[in-house]
Design an enzyme around this catalytic site. Sequence first.
Site, PDB file in Angstrom:
ATOM      1  N   GLY A  16       0.816  -1.217   0.000  1.00  0.00           N
ATOM      2  CA  GLY A  16       0.000   0.000   0.000  1.00  0.00           C
ATOM      3  C   GLY A  16       0.843   1.258   0.000  1.00  0.00           C
ATOM      4  CB  THR A  42       4.021  -8.624   4.937  1.00  0.00           C
ATOM      5  OG1 THR A  42       4.322  -7.934   6.144  1.00  0.00           O
ATOM      6  CG2 THR A  42       3.704 -10.068   5.258  1.00  0.00           C
ATOM      7  CB  CYS A  43       2.884  -8.839  -0.240  1.00  0.00           C
ATOM      8  SG  CYS A  43       2.546  -9.664  -1.801  1.00  0.00           S
ATOM      9  CB  CYS A  48       1.681 -12.969  -1.292  1.00  0.00           C
ATOM     10  SG  CYS A  48       0.831 -11.783  -0.277  1.00  0.00           S
ATOM     11  CE  LYS A  51       0.984 -18.114  -0.243  1.00  0.00           C
ATOM     12  NZ  LYS A  51       0.025 -17.315   0.482  1.00  0.00           N
ATOM     13  CB  ALA A 115       9.514   7.188  10.219  1.00  0.00           C
ATOM     14  CE1 TYR A 179      -6.910 -16.223   2.724  1.00  0.00           C
ATOM     15  CE2 TYR A 179      -7.798 -15.435   4.790  1.00  0.00           C
ATOM     16  CZ  TYR A 179      -7.850 -15.501   3.417  1.00  0.00           C
ATOM     17  OH  TYR A 179      -8.845 -14.852   2.751  1.00  0.00           O
ATOM     18  CD  GLU A 183      -1.877 -19.650   1.988  1.00  0.00           C
ATOM     19  OE1 GLU A 183      -2.708 -19.327   1.142  1.00  0.00           O
ATOM     20  OE2 GLU A 183      -0.947 -18.895   2.337  1.00  0.00           O
ATOM     21  N   GLY A 263      -2.837 -15.472  13.754  1.00  0.00           N
ATOM     22  CA  GLY A 263      -3.264 -14.136  13.377  1.00  0.00           C
ATOM     23  C   GLY A 263      -2.133 -13.127  13.423  1.00  0.00           C
ATOM     24  CB  ALA A 342      -6.572 -18.193  -3.487  1.00  0.00           C
ATOM     25  CG  HIS A 436     -15.512 -30.784 -23.054  1.00  0.00           C
ATOM     26  ND1 HIS A 436     -15.800 -31.223 -21.787  1.00  0.00           N
ATOM     27  CD2 HIS A 436     -15.235 -31.881 -23.795  1.00  0.00           C
ATOM     28  CE1 HIS A 436     -15.707 -32.540 -21.757  1.00  0.00           C
ATOM     29  NE2 HIS A 436     -15.352 -32.970 -22.958  1.00  0.00           N
ATOM     30  CD  GLU A 441     -16.383 -28.938 -19.415  1.00  0.00           C
ATOM     31  OE1 GLU A 441     -17.275 -28.837 -20.256  1.00  0.00           O
ATOM     32  OE2 GLU A 441     -15.436 -29.752 -19.503  1.00  0.00           O
TER      33      GLU A 441
END
Length: 463
Positions: A16, A42-43, A48, A51, A115, A179, A183, A263, A342, A436, A441
């Site tokens: 962010g 972190t991501c 993410c 991982k 900071a 999560y 995972e 958490g 996910a 298919h 589908e």
Amino acid sequence: MSDYEYDLFVIGAGSGGVRAARLAAQLGKRVAIAEEYRVGGTCVIRGCVPKKLLVYGSRYGAELEDAKAYGWSYEDLQFDWPTLIHNVQREVDRLNGVYTRTLENAGVERFLMRATVEGPHSVRLADRDAPITAEYILVATGSAPSFPSLPGAEHFISSNECFQLTALPESIVILGAGYIGMEFCSIFAGLGVPVTVIYRGDQILRGFDDDLRDQVAESLRDRGVDLRMDTNITSIEKDGQSYRVALTDGDILHTSAVMAATGRAPNTKGLGLEAAGVDLGDNGRVIVDAYSKTCADSIYAVGDVTDRANLTPVAIREGTAFVETVFEGAPKAMDYSFIPTAVFTEPEIGTVGLSERDARKTHEIHIYKTTFRPMRATLSGRGEKVFMKLVVDADSDRVLGLHMVGPDAAEIAQMAAIPLKLGATKADFDSTMALHPSLAEEFVTLRQRWEPPTPIKGSDAAA
Ligand code: NDP
């Protein structure tokens, strides 16, 4: 130009913060950013991205096993954890460089240190006496693992340490079935480590659709994971090279690692926010309005530190909306509806919209669901199952929720989020041509409405 040294000072260079800093700088604003750990957050650094790379790594063993039925053969198959973790860290370093250059190229000044906030327009850097002034301050400090306090809690490792392990543990006990717990349970199990999951509730992954929870739990048990529900850890003791883990049900486990996935708490401790007039919630989260503004007019906050929807793409959107609101004169309130998500377990969960349980609280609903064996398992003989479910509003026919367990569920949920957000009905799904043969589908060929089994009463059963 204002009298402040910067138009925007961002604290925290994660998803962010970096997005907001870059966009504001590209608008010609004078922007600085402070980060006390590594640019990327972190991501990118310990979430993410690394991982998902471990998830890929953990799946090859079973895939190579299945490949035999497709004619492949090999000798002396080996797995080397140091190679995997070294390569993952190399990729993390590369991305850290990419994020750093993104900020540099946009003209954002970087301070690689802590900071803290001193007032509505002032920030203090760890290595300076005089505060820095800015017209706006954006708090994007993320969150950190939080552990329950119990005797021996210092022996817990978190997901952070999992990315630094020099050797695979011989066995692992994981506390928490959200999560991260699930995972990492799949990652370690895929790499051949015996895993025990300890969970205080009655089924893993609280908050997800109940059918998904049951399906994943069954699949993990089939893979040999020891899922223990309705229990908790009371203490952990070091016992030579291993740990002795005592449970509330009286059982004692001996294991070489104990992970807490219980958490994450917003990173606001010691940040000086209260003194600057910012209200914090009970878990330390920064309280913001729909535009990410705190109760101090010049201080905003985005991402996990606000504990809204703690997901990377949400933090990025919040960062973008902040810049549009503050610097582009186009106030943008966040929309948290139909966020796809996910869980990269094996098998994987992909989901968007309301669970059956939540939908029933506010709607009359119809359920469509199916379980089947994927084509790729027909040759390998693996007892793999795919599960798919649609939750449909009985009045309007609108699809309120789409849920899946199986290969590529994350990819399918991402694309399904578009029609669901646009208000697609079950009739729209039905009128869409199937592709298919594919797994997805099945979502456009679900014709039979599911009816809950009729309860059997004593007299009925006898009849
Ligand atoms: P979650 O909130 O998802 O799960 C925490 C788990 O720990 C739950 O099972 C919870 O039980 C249990 N727990 C909490 N406190 C205690 C306690 N004191 N004693 C015993 N058990 C406890 O958190 P995670 O750490 O798994 O993940 C943090 C966040 O990271 C997620 O909310 C998610 O937003 C994000 N994330 C997203 C991913 C993705 O998108 N794929 C991947 C990883 C993380 P209970 O259910 O009873 O509360």
